[in-house]
Design a protein around this motif. Structure first.
Motif, mmCIF file in Angstrom:
data_model
loop_
_atom_site.group_PDB
_atom_site.id
_atom_site.type_symbol
_atom_site.label_atom_id
_atom_site.label_comp_id
_atom_site.label_asym_id
_atom_site.label_seq_id
_atom_site.Cartn_x
_atom_site.Cartn_y
_atom_site.Cartn_z
ATOM 1 N N MET A 182 32.244 42.519 -87.771
ATOM 2 C CA MET A 182 31.480 41.679 -86.865
ATOM 3 C C MET A 182 32.429 40.649 -86.232
ATOM 4 N N ALA A 183 32.387 40.583 -84.912
ATOM 5 C CA ALA A 183 33.220 39.627 -84.184
ATOM 6 C C ALA A 183 32.486 38.297 -84.043
ATOM 7 N N VAL A 184 33.192 37.229 -84.281
ATOM 8 C CA VAL A 184 32.649 35.889 -84.094
ATOM 9 C C VAL A 184 33.723 35.042 -83.421
ATOM 10 N N ARG A 185 33.333 34.311 -82.385
ATOM 11 C CA ARG A 185 34.258 33.413 -81.700
ATOM 12 C C ARG A 185 33.556 32.080 -81.484
ATOM 13 N N GLU A 186 34.323 30.997 -81.615
ATOM 14 C CA GLU A 186 33.766 29.666 -81.398
ATOM 15 C C GLU A 186 33.547 29.422 -79.913
ATOM 16 N N ARG A 187 32.446 28.785 -79.593
ATOM 17 C CA ARG A 187 32.107 28.476 -78.203
ATOM 18 C C ARG A 187 33.220 27.680 -77.529
ATOM 19 N N ALA A 188 33.790 26.712 -78.221
ATOM 20 C CA ALA A 188 34.849 25.883 -77.641
ATOM 21 C C ALA A 188 36.085 26.717 -77.304
ATOM 22 N N VAL A 189 36.404 27.690 -78.145
ATOM 23 C CA VAL A 189 37.546 28.569 -77.901
ATOM 24 C C VAL A 189 37.263 29.448 -76.686
ATOM 25 N N ILE A 190 36.037 29.946 -76.574
ATOM 26 C CA ILE A 190 35.652 30.768 -75.424
ATOM 27 C C ILE A 190 35.767 29.957 -74.143
ATOM 28 N N ALA A 191 35.241 28.748 -74.140
ATOM 29 C CA ALA A 191 35.272 27.895 -72.945
ATOM 30 C C ALA A 191 36.709 27.597 -72.531
ATOM 31 N N GLY A 250 23.435 24.600 -76.818
ATOM 32 C CA GLY A 250 22.647 24.319 -78.013
ATOM 33 C C GLY A 250 23.480 24.222 -79.273
ATOM 34 N N LYS A 251 23.049 23.361 -80.190
ATOM 35 C CA LYS A 251 23.761 23.146 -81.448
ATOM 36 C C LYS A 251 23.868 24.429 -82.272
ATOM 37 N N GLU A 252 22.873 25.283 -82.191
ATOM 38 C CA GLU A 252 22.873 26.499 -83.005
ATOM 39 C C GLU A 252 23.770 27.587 -82.432
ATOM 40 N N TYR A 253 24.420 27.336 -81.282
ATOM 41 C CA TYR A 253 25.277 28.338 -80.642
ATOM 42 C C TYR A 253 26.734 27.899 -80.589
ATOM 43 N N LYS A 254 27.213 27.250 -81.643
ATOM 44 C CA LYS A 254 28.628 26.844 -81.673
ATOM 45 C C LYS A 254 29.533 28.032 -81.923
ATOM 46 N N ASN A 255 28.982 29.065 -82.522
ATOM 47 C CA ASN A 255 29.702 30.315 -82.744
ATOM 48 C C ASN A 255 28.950 31.447 -82.070
ATOM 49 N N TYR A 256 29.695 32.322 -81.420
ATOM 50 C CA TYR A 256 29.097 33.469 -80.744
ATOM 51 C C TYR A 256 29.365 34.719 -81.575
ATOM 52 N N GLY A 257 28.290 35.384 -81.977
ATOM 53 C CA GLY A 257 28.384 36.623 -82.736
ATOM 54 C C GLY A 257 28.263 37.829 -81.823
ATOM 55 N N ASP A 258 28.066 38.986 -82.430
ATOM 56 C CA ASP A 258 28.036 40.248 -81.689
ATOM 57 C C ASP A 258 27.016 40.263 -80.558
ATOM 58 N N ASP A 259 25.824 39.722 -80.782
ATOM 59 C CA ASP A 259 24.766 39.770 -79.775
ATOM 60 C C ASP A 259 25.159 38.996 -78.511
ATOM 61 N N LEU A 260 25.613 37.772 -78.680
ATOM 62 C CA LEU A 260 25.981 36.968 -77.514
ATOM 63 C C LEU A 260 27.265 37.473 -76.868
ATOM 64 N N THR A 320 30.010 40.602 -72.367
ATOM 65 C CA THR A 320 30.748 41.774 -71.883
ATOM 66 C C THR A 320 30.103 42.319 -70.616
ATOM 67 N N LYS A 321 28.786 42.349 -70.586
ATOM 68 C CA LYS A 321 28.079 42.841 -69.393
ATOM 69 C C LYS A 321 28.284 41.893 -68.219
ATOM 70 N N GLN A 322 28.183 40.603 -68.462
ATOM 71 C CA GLN A 322 28.337 39.625 -67.390
ATOM 72 C C GLN A 322 29.742 39.652 -66.807
ATOM 73 N N LEU A 323 30.751 39.841 -67.660
ATOM 74 C CA LEU A 323 32.141 39.786 -67.223
ATOM 75 C C LEU A 323 32.720 41.158 -66.897
ATOM 76 N N LYS A 324 31.885 42.206 -67.014
ATOM 77 C CA LYS A 324 32.285 43.576 -66.665
ATOM 78 C C LYS A 324 33.437 44.081 -67.537
ATOM 79 N N LEU A 325 33.363 43.796 -68.827
ATOM 80 C CA LEU A 325 34.395 44.176 -69.779
ATOM 81 C C LEU A 325 33.814 44.974 -70.933
ATOM 82 N N THR A 326 34.682 45.646 -71.671
ATOM 83 C CA THR A 326 34.276 46.238 -72.937
ATOM 84 C C THR A 326 34.375 45.144 -74.000
ATOM 85 N N THR A 327 33.856 45.409 -75.177
ATOM 86 C CA THR A 327 33.947 44.425 -76.262
ATOM 87 C C THR A 327 35.410 44.142 -76.597
#
Length: 112
Positions: free
Chosen positions: A1-10, A50-60, A65-72
């Motif tokens: 399962m992939a998880v990335r921090e929202r701050a790192v993504i931004a 939102g506070k509950e979305y500090k980490n992005y898991g597989d679903d988000l 991936t769809k929004q950015l036109k990329l594969t996982t």
């Protein structure tokens, strides 16, 4: 399962040519639009504030991936900085999201 921090993504999106949309402020989401000199694109993604979305898991990440036109795999490379902004632009051109001919016309028009 992939998880990335929202701050790192931004931070990664900012380094790759995405700009935080300064238009209408949205209290729930931060919208990031891909920008390239002389080019307007419809490529964007959003990050929840939102506070509950500090980490992005597989679903988000799957939604991104769809929004950015990329594969996982490509999205994780973009976030983890093994794919730079120029490489991302090439992916968008290859997939027909950005018209390479129009991009070249705009670049040659800028030099005149």
């Amino acid at each position: 399962m992939a998880v990335r921090e929202r701050a790192v993504i931004a931070a990664s999106l900012n380094r790759k040519g995405f700009a935080l949309n300064p238009g209408k402020p949205n209290p729930d989401h931060a919208y990031y639009h891909f920008q390239h000199p002389g080019l307007t694109t419809a490529v964007f993604t959003k990050l929840s504030r939102g506070k509950e979305y500090k980490n992005y898991g597989d679903d988000l990440l799957a939604r991104m991936t769809k929004q950015l036109k990329l594969t996982t795999k490509e999205l994780l490379q973009l976030i983890d900085c093994t794919m730079d902004g120029d490489q991302y632009l090439k992916v968008l051109i290859k997939r027909g999201v950005i018209d390479a001919e129009k991009l070249l016309q705009k670049k040659s028009g800028d030099k005149k």
